[in-house]
Design an enzyme around this catalytic site. Structure first.
Site, PDB file in Angstrom:
ATOM      1  N   ASP A   1      30.622  44.837  34.794  1.00 61.90           N
ATOM      2  CA  ASP A   1      31.214  43.360  34.716  1.00 61.90           C
ATOM      3  C   ASP A   1      30.165  42.586  33.800  1.00 61.90           C
ATOM      4  O   ASP A   1      28.953  42.424  34.058  1.00 61.90           O
ATOM      5  CB  ASP A   1      31.534  42.916  36.189  1.00 61.90           C
ATOM      6  CG  ASP A   1      32.170  41.508  36.050  1.00 61.90           C
ATOM      7  OD1 ASP A   1      32.850  41.117  36.871  1.00 61.90           O
ATOM      8  OD2 ASP A   1      31.777  40.479  34.993  1.00 61.90           O
TER       9      ASP A   1
ATOM     10  N   ASP B   1      35.954  41.861  29.920  1.00 65.24           N
ATOM     11  CA  ASP B   1      34.593  42.117  30.419  1.00 65.24           C
ATOM     12  C   ASP B   1      34.524  42.845  31.606  1.00 65.24           C
ATOM     13  O   ASP B   1      33.511  43.059  31.939  1.00 65.24           O
ATOM     14  CB  ASP B   1      34.137  40.428  30.751  1.00 65.24           C
ATOM     15  CG  ASP B   1      34.057  40.221  32.145  1.00 65.24           C
ATOM     16  OD1 ASP B   1      35.170  40.367  32.783  1.00 65.24           O
ATOM     17  OD2 ASP B   1      33.096  39.682  32.420  1.00 65.24           O
ATOM     18  N   GLU B   2      35.576  43.467  31.824  1.00 60.97           N
ATOM     19  CA  GLU B   2      35.338  44.367  32.877  1.00 60.97           C
ATOM     20  C   GLU B   2      35.789  45.695  32.824  1.00 60.97           C
ATOM     21  O   GLU B   2      37.219  45.970  32.324  1.00 60.97           O
ATOM     22  CB  GLU B   2      36.011  43.658  34.300  1.00 60.97           C
ATOM     23  CG  GLU B   2      35.358  43.333  35.304  1.00 60.97           C
ATOM     24  CD  GLU B   2      36.321  42.653  36.311  1.00 60.97           C
ATOM     25  OE1 GLU B   2      36.470  43.156  37.345  1.00 60.97           O
ATOM     26  OE2 GLU B   2      36.846  41.461  35.956  1.00 60.97           O
TER      27      GLU B   2
HETATM   28  P1  TTP Z   1      34.684  36.867  35.221  1.00 63.42           P
HETATM   29  O1  TTP Z   1      33.779  38.160  35.029  1.00 63.42           O
HETATM   30  O2  TTP Z   1      35.198  36.651  36.504  1.00 63.42           O
HETATM   31  O3  TTP Z   1      33.445  35.756  34.889  1.00 63.42           O
HETATM   32  P2  TTP Z   1      32.232  35.934  33.877  1.00 63.42           P
HETATM   33  O4  TTP Z   1      31.846  36.991  33.224  1.00 63.42           O
HETATM   34  O5  TTP Z   1      32.265  34.586  32.979  1.00 63.42           O
HETATM   35  O6  TTP Z   1      30.879  35.418  35.065  1.00 63.42           O
HETATM   36  P3  TTP Z   1      30.340  36.444  36.070  1.00 63.42           P
HETATM   37  O7  TTP Z   1      28.963  36.680  35.387  1.00 63.42           O
HETATM   38  O8  TTP Z   1      30.353  35.740  37.299  1.00 63.42           O
HETATM   39  O9  TTP Z   1      30.914  37.768  35.859  1.00 63.42           O
HETATM   40  O10 TTP Z   1      35.496  36.692  33.888  1.00 63.42           O
HETATM   41  C1  TTP Z   1      35.199  37.202  32.687  1.00 63.42           C
HETATM   42  C2  TTP Z   1      35.762  36.323  31.656  1.00 63.42           C
HETATM   43  O11 TTP Z   1      37.186  36.063  31.832  1.00 63.42           O
HETATM   44  C3  TTP Z   1      35.034  34.979  31.656  1.00 63.42           C
HETATM   45  O12 TTP Z   1      33.696  34.833  30.936  1.00 63.42           O
HETATM   46  C4  TTP Z   1      36.188  34.033  31.128  1.00 63.42           C
HETATM   47  C5  TTP Z   1      37.612  34.591  31.447  1.00 63.42           C
HETATM   48  N1  TTP Z   1      37.891  33.736  32.581  1.00 63.42           N
HETATM   49  C6  TTP Z   1      38.970  32.900  32.347  1.00 63.42           C
HETATM   50  O13 TTP Z   1      39.427  32.762  31.263  1.00 63.42           O
HETATM   51  N2  TTP Z   1      39.498  32.397  33.398  1.00 63.42           N
HETATM   52  C7  TTP Z   1      39.183  32.428  34.844  1.00 63.42           C
HETATM   53  O14 TTP Z   1      39.790  31.750  35.490  1.00 63.42           O
HETATM   54  C8  TTP Z   1      38.168  33.482  34.920  1.00 63.42           C
HETATM   55  C9  TTP Z   1      37.766  33.627  36.332  1.00 63.42           C
HETATM   56  C10 TTP Z   1      37.708  34.241  33.999  1.00 63.42           C
HETATM   57 MG    MG Z   2      32.088  38.655  34.336  1.00 63.60          MG
END
Ligand code: TTP
Ligand code: MG
Length: 373
Positions: free
Chosen positions: A20, A115-116
Site C-alpha cells: 500500500d 495504490d494497493e
Molecule cells: P489510501 O491507501 O486509503 O490512502 P493513501 O495512500 O493516501 O494514504 P495511506 O498512507 O494511509 O495509505 O488511498 C489511496 C489513494 O486513493 C489516495 O492517495 C487517494 C485515493 N482516495 C480517494 O480518492 N478517496 C478516498 O476516500 C480514499 C480513502 C482514497
Molecule cells: Mg495508500
C-alpha cells in the site's frame, strides 16, 4: 494444532504480500513539485468548491485532515493547508511503474486500486524465497527508482497481509508468520477487520465484541443471527483464516485509457481537444506491441456530467488512428450533447486461445451504442 496452519503444514502455507503506497496522490504531487515537501498538503478541489479531499500528506494528517473530508473543513482544521487539484493521469502513470516493479518478483498480482495490490510470492525464488526480503526489496526499488514510499504486510493470507501493511505505516513493513497468527488475532481490535466500518464496529462493541478473541468465543449461529451473511467472514477472519486466492484477473480483453476531467467538457470541440493527449497515452500503453495482432475493434467511452454513459465501438483489425477515434467520439457526443465528465478510448482484443474462424477482413459492424448507468 502444532506444526500446521489451518490444517496445512507450515511448509505449504502461502506467502502473501499486501503493498500500500503511502499517502499516494499527495506523494506523487510532492515528487513532481519538491517545493511541497514537508508541507501540509491536500489533494482535492478548492475550499470554496464543496469538493472533498482524495488524500492528505502526513503533515496535514497531524491536524486531523483526512481523505473524503470536505476541503472547507480541512482548511478550517489546518489553515496553512495547501490544496492541489488531482491529476489522475499522473497517478496512473506512477501506478503502472509500481506495478512493473511488482512484476519483477511475481506474476500473481491482484491490484485493488491505483495504490494497493496483493502479491502471491509463494513460488517466487527471489531473495531465497523470503517474502520478508522480497517486500523489503520491492519497497527499496519503489523508493530508489520512483522516489515514492510504500508500506507492506507479509502474511499467510490476504486478510492478515492487509492488516499488517497498516501496522508500520508509513514506509514500514510488518510480518505475521504462520505460527504467530493465533496470537496475533487474539488482541486484534474488530475495527481492524477489513469491511468493518464505523457502524458495524459500534454494533460489535454494543454486543461486547472488542477483539477477534471476542468473536471467536461466539458460535457461528450466534453471529449469523446478528450479522447475517457477513457472519461466515467474521467467523473465519477472527481466527486468522482466509483462503481467498490472489486473483490475477482474466486475460486482457481490451486495452483502454480514460480520463476524468476536473471541469466538465462543455462542447464537442473541448472533447476533441482532449483526444490527442488520450491517444498519446493509449499508444504508450500499446507500445510494447504484445497486443498489436489481437486488435478486433476500437471503442470510445463517454460519461456525461449526470453520470450517464455511452460506449461507441466498431470492429476492425487495424491499429486505430486518432481520426478513427475522432469519428467515434463525434457519434457518441451527438447522442446527448451534454457536458462530459470522462472520456476513454481503446481497443477490444481477441482472446488468446480463440482459434476457429478468423473474422472476415472487410466485415464492419454498424456503429454500436449501449447505455450504461
Ligand atoms: P489510501 O491507501 O486509503 O490512502 P493513501 O495512500 O493516501 O494514504 P495511506 O498512507 O494511509 O495509505 O488511498 C489511496 C489513494 O486513493 C489516495 O492517495 C487517494 C485515493 N482516495 C480517494 O480518492 N478517496 C478516498 O476516500 C480514499 C480513502 C482514497
Ligand atoms: Mg495508500
Amino acid at each position: 494444532m502444532a506444526g500446521t496452519a489451518y490444517g496445512i503444514p507450515w511448509a505449504m502455507a502461502r506467502k502473501i504480500i499486501h503493498v500500500d503506497m503511502d499517502c499516494f496522490y499527495a506523494a506523487v504531487e510532492v515528487k513532481y513539485r519538491p517545493e511541497l515537501k514537508g508541507k501540509p498538503l491536500g489533494v482535492g478541489g478548492p475550499a470554496e468548491s464543496r469538493s472533498v479531499l482524495c488524500t492528505a500528506s502526513y503533515e496535514a494528517r497531524k491536524f486531523g485532515v483526512r481523505s473524503a473530508m470536505p476541503s472547507a473543513t480541512a482548511k478550517r482544521l489546518c489553515p496553512q493547508l495547501i490544496l492541489v487539484p488531482p491529476n489522475f493521469d499522473l497517478y496512473k502513470k506512477e501506478s503502472y511503474a509500481v506495478h512493473s516493479i511488482f512484476e519483477r518478483f511475481t506474476k500473481r498480482i491482484e491490484p485493488l486500486s491505483l495504490d494497493e495490490a496483493y502479491l502471491d510470492v509463494t513460488d517466487s525464488e527471489h531473495c531465497r524465497g523470503s517474502a520478508t526480503l522480497i517486500a523489503r526489496e520491492i519497497r527499496a526499488q519503489i523508493q530508489n527508482e520512483l522516489n515514492l514510499t510504500a508500506s507492506a504486510g507479509i502474511a499467510p493470507n490476504k486478510f492478515l497481509a492487509k492488516v499488517a501493511s497498516d501496522w508500520n505505516k508509513p514506509n514500514g513493513q510488518f510480518v505475521i508468520r504462520p505460527r504467530d497468527v493465533s496470537k496475533f488475532v487474539i488482541t486484534l481490535p474488530v475495527e481492524k477487520i477489513h469491511g468493518v466500518g464505523k457502524v458495524t464496529a459500534k454494533k460489535m462493541h454494543d454486543l461486547g465484541l472488542r477483539t477477534c478473541a471476542d468473536i471467536q468465543a461466539k458460535p457461528l449461529e450466534w453471529l449469523k443471527e446478528r450479522f447475517g451473511s457477513s457472519a461466515d467472514y467474521y467467523f473465519r477472519v477472527s481466527r486468522g483464516e482466509d483462503e481467498r486466492p490472489v486473483e490475477m484477473g482474466g486475460e486482457r480483453k481490451s486495452l483502454t485509457v480514460e480520463e476524468t476531467f476536473d471541469r466538465d467538457l462543455e462542447s464537442i470541440d473541448d472533447c476533441l481537444a482532449a483526444l490527442p493527449h488520450l491517444y498519446g497515452d493509449w499508444e504508450r500503453r500499446m507500445s510494447r506491441g504484445e497486443y498489436r495482432d489481437r486488435i478486433r475493434g476500437y471503442v470510445v467511452k463517454v460519461k456525461f456530467h449526470d453520470f450517464k454513459g455511452t460506449t461507441h465501438e466498431t470492429s476492425s483489425r487495424h491499429w486505430p488512428t486518432e481520426a478513427d477515434f475522432e469519428k467515434l467520439l463525434r457519434n457518441a457526443w451527438e447522442r446527448r450533447k451534454k457536458p462530459v465528465r470522462l472520456l476513454g478510448i481503446g481497443v477490444r482484443l481477441e482472446s488468446e486461445d480463440a482459434g476457429g474462424e478468423p473474422e472476415p477482413e472487410e466485415e464492419k459492424r454498424p456503429w454500436q451504442l449501449s447505455f450504461r448507468l
